[in-house]
Structures are given as C-alpha cells and as structure tokens.
Motif scaffolding. Sequence first.
Motif: not given
Length: 222
Positions: A107-108, A127-128, A133-136, A142-144
């Motif tokens: 996947h990566f 990566i998302q 990670a589950r969070s949408r 991470v970018i922030a």
Amino acid sequence: MKKTLLLVILLINVFFASAQSTAEYIEEYADIAQDLAEEHHIPASIILGVAIHESAAGKSKIARYLNNHFGFKGKNSNTEIRSAYRDFPTVDSSYVHFITFLKSRNHFNTLFDKHDQYDFKAWARGIQRGGYARSRTWASQVIALIKKYELYQYDNRPEDYLEPVEPKPVYHAKKKSRRTYTVRKGDNLGSIAKRNKTTVKALMSKNGLKSSALKPGQKLKL
C-alpha cells in the motif's frame, strides 16, 4: 479579575511550553530524519511530521515508555504500562522501522517511485490512502504540522524547486431531467396532476395553458 489574569498567564505559558518542547523535539530528531530521507528518498518533513503527530512530539505514553514515535501496534515487554503498541529499544530504531514499514507494504512502497522527496503533501495523502491511520483528516493534520513548524526546511529542496500545482476539483452540475407527459384519451388536468404529485395550477403555469381543455397526444411539462 486576578483569577482571570492568572488563567490567561497560565494558558500563555502552556502554549509557549508546548511550542518550545516541539521545537526541542525537532532539533533532537532532525538529523536522523534527514539521514533517512537522503538514503530512502522520502521527505524529512514527512518523517518528522508523522513522528510529531503520532507521539505528541515525544510526550505520549508510548513514546516515553516504549520509544514508539509512529504509533505502531504490536507486542511489547514493558512492565510499566499496559499497551497494545509495540516497543523499540531506542527512538532511532522507531524511526528506522517507519521507513522499513513503508517500503515493505504494498500500500505504501509505490510512493517511493511515484513522488519525489520534496512533495510532502503528496506523501501525506498517499500514506493516508494506504491506510496508515483511520482518521480521514490524518493527512491534513500532518501537513498542517509541517507548515506550522516549517519542517520542509529539512527537505533540502533545490532553490528552483516549485511545488506541484494541486488540481482543483471540478464539479459538474447535474442537469435536471425534464419530465413530460403525453395526454391520453379521457385525461384531465386533475387526474394528471394527482398521478404526478403536482397541482393543476402548476401544470397550467408550466405549460402556459389558459384553459383546462386537453387534446390526446398533447405533451405537458411536469
């Protein structure tokens, strides 16, 4: 009044302490992030950004007790805390495992060929999408962090490097389908309106009718 002032001062101190601790974290682990970035062609900003996000800049329990700075689950031999997260002998080994994990998972691992080592936004989203990670909103968070702490400065971008332009989403308005009805013998406006869940007045208005007289074969807009 004094209590309010003390609360404001306390909040300010907490804010600056947090910012300072994150800055110290970055200073401590920037070197290993850059070494791994150079060796494996992945943005150092991504390595640091994910580590800060997953370990709360080294302050989370799994970071302090298990040297786990990337949120990896697994068995651990630690007796101080009960946790579903794996432990690492050192923080550096946690960083190395992050790269190994990405390169060993289907996947990566395509990200290493697909994106350059400077495009941290594409890496975060990739990566998302791979299910890290589950969070949408994980990639956005991470970018922030990368932007907030200017972690892209550790990517050693060429002076003439231009960030890829992100295509803006194109939204196509759905065309409203125009429904029509062909008048049959015995029809009247009342029966047609009832069958099509509208009113006689609406039918007359849409079709410019001045009377309720209809002819078989006549087409009406519904």
